[in-house]
Design an enzyme around this catalytic site. Structure first.
Site, PDB file in Angstrom:
ATOM      1  CG  HIS A  71       4.912   4.811   2.168  1.00  0.00           C
ATOM      2  ND1 HIS A  71       5.700   5.662   3.555  1.00  0.00           N
ATOM      3  CD2 HIS A  71       4.766   4.043   1.607  1.00  0.00           C
ATOM      4  CE1 HIS A  71       5.686   3.760   3.747  1.00  0.00           C
ATOM      5  NE2 HIS A  71       5.438   2.980   3.453  1.00  0.00           N
ATOM      6  CB  CYS A  80      -0.986   0.249   0.990  1.00  0.00           C
ATOM      7  SG  CYS A  80      -1.813   0.821   1.311  1.00  0.00           S
ATOM      8  CB  CYS A  81       1.580   3.916  -2.401  1.00  0.00           C
ATOM      9  SG  CYS A  81       0.081   3.589  -3.734  1.00  0.00           S
ATOM     10  CD  GLN A  82      -3.581   3.820  -1.006  1.00  0.00           C
ATOM     11  OE1 GLN A  82      -2.732   2.904  -0.621  1.00  0.00           O
ATOM     12  NE2 GLN A  82      -4.027   3.950  -1.964  1.00  0.00           N
TER      13      GLN A  82
END
EC number: 2.1.1.37
Length: 304
Positions: free
Chosen positions: A75, A71-73
């Site tokens: 960062h 999951c990138c949200q």
């Protein structure tokens, strides 16, 4: 080469792996609708819908290549003041599932995709040390999808982890830039007049500035920093998880269709998407561009 896909989403990483000649044997995601979409396009892989914090890696097939898009949200700088906020700790912690999977199976290769800000995460040094403790050399690469034949500017981090003596810094082929005009169909879609009741003043101002710069046909973003729009002769800006890009054609406009978003991401034209526009765009905005994954994996195979 057999591959598994963690946080597989709609299947961009898996599709790129197949383009590179890999056999995707297992894929997992926590969202059932994404798993269903992945399964429709990759029916030969085993599919699991679960929180990968709780995965039993004993049940995962043997593989040579681990692919993962944690999951990138938590960062992403796109979240503004919420970037790095403690409320996203659970989101950022998904990266530890990669370490857990690698510890159990010890595949020869792993490729982890995320936003470039991932390396600024306060726990990234510990995460990297954990991978190195398992015998992996870690090589971060920042890649723009537009350099790989995708008609979209999309910068992402690809961490190449290899059980080798030294990190592998990959060399990629130079590909021509593909313009947004390559996938926009002016004879399709649901067009609306630009001048209509309720149209936001900021939207009208962006369109007016775009007309001044680009003429009567161009792309205007509903949010972001492209105040003057974008020429159709360039790759489009980053495709996100909600409608962002509007096509301006004279006195009419419309948002990108799901099919145009699919093309902007570099997916095959026959790739199956959810029927609901919102779901399709959400999945595509979270996906890995398949041609980028293809080029990374091919370069990894050549360098190994």
């Amino acid at each position: 080469m057999n591959a598994i896909d963690l946080f597989a989403g709609a299947g961009g990483f898996s599709t790129g792996a197949q383009m590179a000649g890999c056999n995707v044997v297992w894929a997992a995601n926590h969202w059932q609708q994404a798993v269903d979409t992945h399964a429709a396009n990759h029916p030969d892989a085993q599919h699991v819908c679960q929180d990968l914090h709780q995965a039993n890696w004993e049940n995962v097939p043997a593989h040579d290549l681990l692919l993962a898009s944690p999951c990138c949200q938590g960062h992403s700088k796109a979240r503004g003041k919420l970037s790095g906020n403690p409320q996203h700790d659970a989101s950022r912690s998904t990266a530890w599932a990669v370490v857990s999977a690698a510890e159990y199976h010890r595949p020869q290769f792993a490729v982890i995709e995320n936003v470039p800000e991932f390396v600024q995460w306060s726990l990234y040094p510990a995460w990297r040390m954990a991978m190195e403790a398992l015998g992996y050399c870690v090589a971060p690469h920042i890649i723009d999808a537009a350099d790989h034949g995708v008609p979209q500017h999309r910068e992402r981090l690809f961490i190449v982890a290899t059980r080798s003596k030294h990190p592998l810094m990959l060399q990629f082929p130079l590909r021509d830039r593909v313009p947004a005009s390559s996938f926009i169909d002016f004879d399709a879609g649901k067009w609306q007049p630009i001048e209509k009741a309720g149209r936001a003043e900021n939207t009208l101002a962006r369109i007016a500035e775009g007309r001044r710069i680009h003429g009567h046909r161009f792309i205007s973003s509903y949010y972001g920093n492209e105040r003057g729009g974008r020429s159709l002769n360039r790759p489009v800006g980053t495709v996100t998880t909600r409608d962002r890009h509007a096509i301006i054609d004279g006195d009419r406009m419309r948002m990108f269709s799901a099919q145009e978003c699919r093309a902007a991401m570099g997916f095959p034209t026959d790739y199956q998407l959810p029927a609901q526009h919102r779901l399709a765009v959400h999945m595509l905005g979270n996906a890995v561009c398949p041609p980028v994954a293809r080029d990374v994996i091919n370069a990894l195979k050549e360098a190994a």
